[in-house]
Write an enzyme that holds these catalytic residues in place. Structure first.
Site, PDB file in Angstrom:
ATOM      1  N   LYS A  22       3.426  -6.346   6.954  1.00  0.00           N
ATOM      2  CA  LYS A  22       3.759  -7.078   5.982  1.00  0.00           C
ATOM      3  C   LYS A  22       4.595  -6.165   4.998  1.00  0.00           C
ATOM      4  O   LYS A  22       5.766  -6.224   4.289  1.00  0.00           O
ATOM      5  CB  LYS A  22       2.591  -7.493   4.901  1.00  0.00           C
ATOM      6  CG  LYS A  22       2.676  -7.830   3.570  1.00  0.00           C
ATOM      7  CD  LYS A  22       1.586  -8.464   2.885  1.00  0.00           C
ATOM      8  CE  LYS A  22       0.613  -7.339   2.025  1.00  0.00           C
ATOM      9  NZ  LYS A  22       1.405  -6.721   1.044  1.00  0.00           N
ATOM     10  N   ASN A  23       4.066  -4.849   4.832  1.00  0.00           N
ATOM     11  CA  ASN A  23       4.920  -3.874   4.135  1.00  0.00           C
ATOM     12  C   ASN A  23       5.935  -3.400   4.577  1.00  0.00           C
ATOM     13  O   ASN A  23       6.623  -2.740   3.824  1.00  0.00           O
ATOM     14  CB  ASN A  23       3.720  -2.732   3.549  1.00  0.00           C
ATOM     15  CG  ASN A  23       2.692  -3.260   2.526  1.00  0.00           C
ATOM     16  OD1 ASN A  23       2.689  -4.352   2.315  1.00  0.00           O
ATOM     17  ND2 ASN A  23       1.588  -2.338   2.234  1.00  0.00           N
ATOM     18  N   CYS A 116      -1.269  -8.303  -6.460  1.00  0.00           N
ATOM     19  CA  CYS A 116      -2.866  -8.326  -6.578  1.00  0.00           C
ATOM     20  C   CYS A 116      -3.326  -7.636  -8.013  1.00  0.00           C
ATOM     21  O   CYS A 116      -2.629  -7.139  -8.693  1.00  0.00           O
ATOM     22  CB  CYS A 116      -3.250  -7.264  -5.271  1.00  0.00           C
ATOM     23  SG  CYS A 116      -3.401  -8.060  -3.661  1.00  0.00           S
ATOM     24  N   ARG A 121      -0.630  -1.326 -12.359  1.00  0.00           N
ATOM     25  CA  ARG A 121       0.725  -1.566 -11.338  1.00  0.00           C
ATOM     26  C   ARG A 121       2.097  -1.541 -12.481  1.00  0.00           C
ATOM     27  O   ARG A 121       2.704  -2.602 -12.138  1.00  0.00           O
ATOM     28  CB  ARG A 121       0.686  -2.489 -10.574  1.00  0.00           C
ATOM     29  CG  ARG A 121      -0.695  -2.738  -9.808  1.00  0.00           C
ATOM     30  CD  ARG A 121      -0.390  -3.588  -8.647  1.00  0.00           C
ATOM     31  NE  ARG A 121       0.159  -2.989  -7.443  1.00  0.00           N
ATOM     32  CZ  ARG A 121      -0.115  -3.437  -5.988  1.00  0.00           C
ATOM     33  NH1 ARG A 121      -0.443  -4.632  -5.879  1.00  0.00           N
ATOM     34  NH2 ARG A 121       0.337  -2.677  -5.031  1.00  0.00           N
ATOM     35  N   ASP A 305      -5.376   0.452   1.016  1.00  0.00           N
ATOM     36  CA  ASP A 305      -5.236  -0.954   1.396  1.00  0.00           C
ATOM     37  C   ASP A 305      -6.767  -0.979   2.564  1.00  0.00           C
ATOM     38  O   ASP A 305      -6.806  -2.269   3.065  1.00  0.00           O
ATOM     39  CB  ASP A 305      -3.980  -1.218   2.171  1.00  0.00           C
ATOM     40  CG  ASP A 305      -3.001  -1.502   1.037  1.00  0.00           C
ATOM     41  OD1 ASP A 305      -3.420  -1.621  -0.115  1.00  0.00           O
ATOM     42  OD2 ASP A 305      -2.000  -1.705   1.196  1.00  0.00           O
ATOM     43  N   ARG A 397      -2.016 -13.891   2.045  1.00  0.00           N
ATOM     44  CA  ARG A 397      -0.973 -13.060   1.479  1.00  0.00           C
ATOM     45  C   ARG A 397      -0.624 -12.210   2.422  1.00  0.00           C
ATOM     46  O   ARG A 397       0.565 -11.933   2.777  1.00  0.00           O
ATOM     47  CB  ARG A 397      -1.172 -12.743   0.072  1.00  0.00           C
ATOM     48  CG  ARG A 397      -1.234 -13.604  -0.941  1.00  0.00           C
ATOM     49  CD  ARG A 397      -1.511 -12.550  -2.213  1.00  0.00           C
ATOM     50  NE  ARG A 397      -0.390 -11.588  -1.966  1.00  0.00           N
ATOM     51  CZ  ARG A 397      -0.753 -10.154  -2.513  1.00  0.00           C
ATOM     52  NH1 ARG A 397      -1.877 -10.140  -3.245  1.00  0.00           N
ATOM     53  NH2 ARG A 397       0.203  -9.251  -2.115  1.00  0.00           N
TER      54      ARG A 397
HETATM   55  C1  UD1 Z   1       2.637  -0.489  -1.839  1.00  0.00           C
HETATM   56  C2  UD1 Z   1       2.011  -1.396  -0.893  1.00  0.00           C
HETATM   57  C3  UD1 Z   1       0.617  -1.757  -1.200  1.00  0.00           C
HETATM   58  C4  UD1 Z   1      -0.193  -0.251  -1.202  1.00  0.00           C
HETATM   59  C5  UD1 Z   1       0.361   0.582  -2.124  1.00  0.00           C
HETATM   60  C6  UD1 Z   1      -0.141   1.808  -1.859  1.00  0.00           C
HETATM   61  C7  UD1 Z   1       4.136  -2.732  -0.344  1.00  0.00           C
HETATM   62  C8  UD1 Z   1       4.688  -4.083  -0.345  1.00  0.00           C
HETATM   63  N1  UD1 Z   1       2.873  -2.815  -1.029  1.00  0.00           N
HETATM   64  O1  UD1 Z   1       2.546  -0.775  -3.011  1.00  0.00           O
HETATM   65  O2  UD1 Z   1      -0.039  -2.498  -0.175  1.00  0.00           O
HETATM   66  O3  UD1 Z   1      -1.433  -0.694  -1.585  1.00  0.00           O
HETATM   67  O4  UD1 Z   1       1.786   0.771  -1.889  1.00  0.00           O
HETATM   68  O5  UD1 Z   1      -0.309   2.341  -0.700  1.00  0.00           O
HETATM   69  O6  UD1 Z   1       4.661  -1.792   0.113  1.00  0.00           O
HETATM   70  N2  UD1 Z   1       2.939   3.254  -9.911  1.00  0.00           N
HETATM   71  C9  UD1 Z   1       2.987   3.618 -11.431  1.00  0.00           C
HETATM   72  N3  UD1 Z   1       4.390   3.382 -11.847  1.00  0.00           N
HETATM   73  C10 UD1 Z   1       5.419   2.732 -10.837  1.00  0.00           C
HETATM   74  C11 UD1 Z   1       4.989   2.195  -9.467  1.00  0.00           C
HETATM   75  C12 UD1 Z   1       3.786   2.729  -9.032  1.00  0.00           C
HETATM   76  O7  UD1 Z   1       2.471   4.116 -12.006  1.00  0.00           O
HETATM   77  O8  UD1 Z   1       6.573   2.370 -11.228  1.00  0.00           O
HETATM   78  C13 UD1 Z   1       1.292   3.611  -9.639  1.00  0.00           C
HETATM   79  C14 UD1 Z   1       0.632   2.254  -9.442  1.00  0.00           C
HETATM   80  O9  UD1 Z   1       0.316   1.531 -10.390  1.00  0.00           O
HETATM   81  C15 UD1 Z   1      -0.437   2.670  -8.396  1.00  0.00           C
HETATM   82  C16 UD1 Z   1       0.241   3.857  -7.701  1.00  0.00           C
HETATM   83  O10 UD1 Z   1       1.615   4.442  -8.334  1.00  0.00           O
HETATM   84  O11 UD1 Z   1      -1.474   3.357  -9.223  1.00  0.00           O
HETATM   85  C17 UD1 Z   1       0.762   3.450  -5.998  1.00  0.00           C
HETATM   86  O12 UD1 Z   1       1.789   2.569  -6.375  1.00  0.00           O
HETATM   87  P1  UD1 Z   1       2.779   2.174  -5.368  1.00  0.00           P
HETATM   88  O13 UD1 Z   1       2.974   3.466  -4.350  1.00  0.00           O
HETATM   89  O14 UD1 Z   1       4.118   2.056  -6.039  1.00  0.00           O
HETATM   90  O15 UD1 Z   1       2.314   1.048  -4.613  1.00  0.00           O
HETATM   91  P2  UD1 Z   1       3.304  -0.329  -4.175  1.00  0.00           P
HETATM   92  O16 UD1 Z   1       4.735  -0.016  -3.847  1.00  0.00           O
HETATM   93  O17 UD1 Z   1       3.227  -1.412  -5.417  1.00  0.00           O
END
Ligand code: UD1
Length: 418
Positions: A22-23, A116, A121, A305, A397
């Protein structure tokens, strides 16, 4: 509304092939609009996040066709740079489209994305990264307007290695004239897959999988046929399902090399795991042993995850173990349901202390997010009696008909309409 109904107590056995990730699929679908040519993705699982992403692409003007597990995106007529509000709120990955849309139109409007319910986030890292490439971002009434008329390559440093922000900046920079470097980039295997996909289209990206990614802009990308990497979280969940039932399974098309942290914890719990090329064989003991501690971290650390599935395993293991969630702030929401099934889990902030119990008991519980929902299903496989997991849609999902996959391994599980 649909639910999964599980009668626990069956030992899982058999062989299963792991789906495409998925990711990997979601950012690759977004990146497919970087070219006006046709992009074909093979081995795309039937999961609703991918369906929603395809729907967003169609609303933006792409022609998306699906035949079995093959998905084709033709973005020759892409005409919209404003992301549809309803769907963006449904999946967080819609934010991945920001970089590619900016690359195509030099402007984009998005709403704050959904996904989620596992914490705040925010998207500040995405926006900060794009600002470093000259994008002017203004926020107004819940909408984020991005003006990319002065976009240029640059040096981007992330305070935290966000997966999505790394991918977004990569995609935004692919067609900019010059070299962009991302420092403290996320290192997840799906980012390597995105790099390889972009390069197969004629892009010039290197370094993915390390902390520094270098993107040298090219003028034009061409269409490609691509097969995304297998899903390490689905593979981990299936292994965990076998482990909680004391079972023995074999996974083919499994990304064992990207699962070191998860395999190591399963081994610590007493599972015997053999790795051969793209094959993983797990044999679980009748009762698992608790590991002392597990901390979630960005890759190659233990993936967030897989955390809640391990919480379910720990719940029935012999001994006491601790899980610390470092990535998301709200990821123990299923501990209450596990406790209702007989577990003994105490949560405080980002830490859960789990005293293993010998038996779980079937109950009616509710999935509140994708991975938590899967963890409740695992608990149901082990529980005495019948477990009903409501909100199967959240599990759909990211798992392609989980009931069929587990059913093929001998689980007694069915989907029911409520
Ligand atoms: C991706 C994965 C998700 C996984 C996550 C962490 C996909 C589609 N989803 O989500 O399944 O759980 O990586 O391995 O690939 N953060 C900020 N500011 C930002 C972005 C992120 O503070 O602009 C924080 C988030 O709140 C969280 C942490 O960084 O606490 C990790 O987020 P991130 O690595 O960005 O995860 P996703 O890309 O959303």
């Amino acid at each position: 509304m649909e639910a999964f109904v599980i009668r626990g107590g069956k030992r899982l056995e058999g062989t299963l092939r792991v789906d495409g990730a998925k990711n990997a699929v979601l950012p690759i679908l977004a990146a497919s609009i970087l070219t006006e040519d046709k992009v074909t993705l093979e081995d795309v699982p039937q999961i609703t996040d991918a369906a929603h992403m395809a729907e967003i692409l169609e609303i933006l003007g792409c022609r998306v066709t699906r035949s079995g597990r093959v998905l084709t995106v033709d973005s020759g007529n892409l005409s919209q740079w404003e992301m549809p509000d309803r769907l963006s709120k449904q999946i967080r990955s819609s934010i991945f489209l920001l970089g590619p849309i900016l690359s195509r139109f030099r402007k984009a409007t998005v709403t704050y994305p959904g996904g989620c319910e596992i914490g705040l986030r925010p998207i500040d890292l995405h926006l900060r990264g794009l600002r470093r490439l000259g994008v002017v971002v203004t926020e107004e009434g819940g909408l984020i307007h991005c003006d990319g008329s002065r976009m240029r390559p640059g040096d981007v440093y992330f305070d935290y290695p966000s997966v999505g922000a790394t991918e977004n900046v990569m995609m935004a920079a692919v067609l900019l004239d010059g070299v962009t470097t991302i420092h403290n980039a996320a290192r997840e295997p799906e980012i390597v897959d995105l790099q390889n996909f972009i390069n197969a289209m004629g892009g010039h990206v290197r370094g993915a999988g390390s902390h520094a990614i270098e993107i040298t802009g090219v003028k034009h990308l061409r269409g490609v046929i691509w097969t995304p990497v297998p899903d390490r979280i689905v593979a981990g969940t299936l292994l965990a399902a076998a482990a909680i039932t004391g079972g023995e399974i074999e996974l083919t098309h499994a990304p064992g090399g990207d699962m070191v942290a998860v395999l190591s914890k399963l081994r610590e719990m007493g599972c015997d795991i053999r790795e051969e090329e793209a094959r993983l064989c797990l044999r679980a003991p009748a009762r698992l042993t608790a590991f002392a501690q597990l901390q979630t971290q960005p890759h190659p650390g233990f993936p967030t995850d897989m955390q809640v599935q391990m919480l379910a395993l720990l719940a029935v293991a012999e001994g006491t173990g601790i899980i610390v969630e470092n990535v998301f702030e709200n990821r123990f929401t299923h501990a209450g349901d596990l406790n209702r099934m007989g577990a003994n889990i105490l949560c405080s902030g980002r830490t859960a202390v789990v005293r293993g119990v010998e038996q779980l008991y079937g109950a009616r519980v509710t999935a509140r997010d994708l991975r938590g929902g899967a963890a409740l299903v695992l608990a149901g496989l082990r529980a005495q009696g019948e477990t009903q997991v409501d909100q199967a849609c959240l599990i759909d999902r990211g798992y392609d008909h989980l009931e069929d996959q587990l059913g093929a391994l001998g689980a007694d599980i069915r989907r029911t309409a409520l």
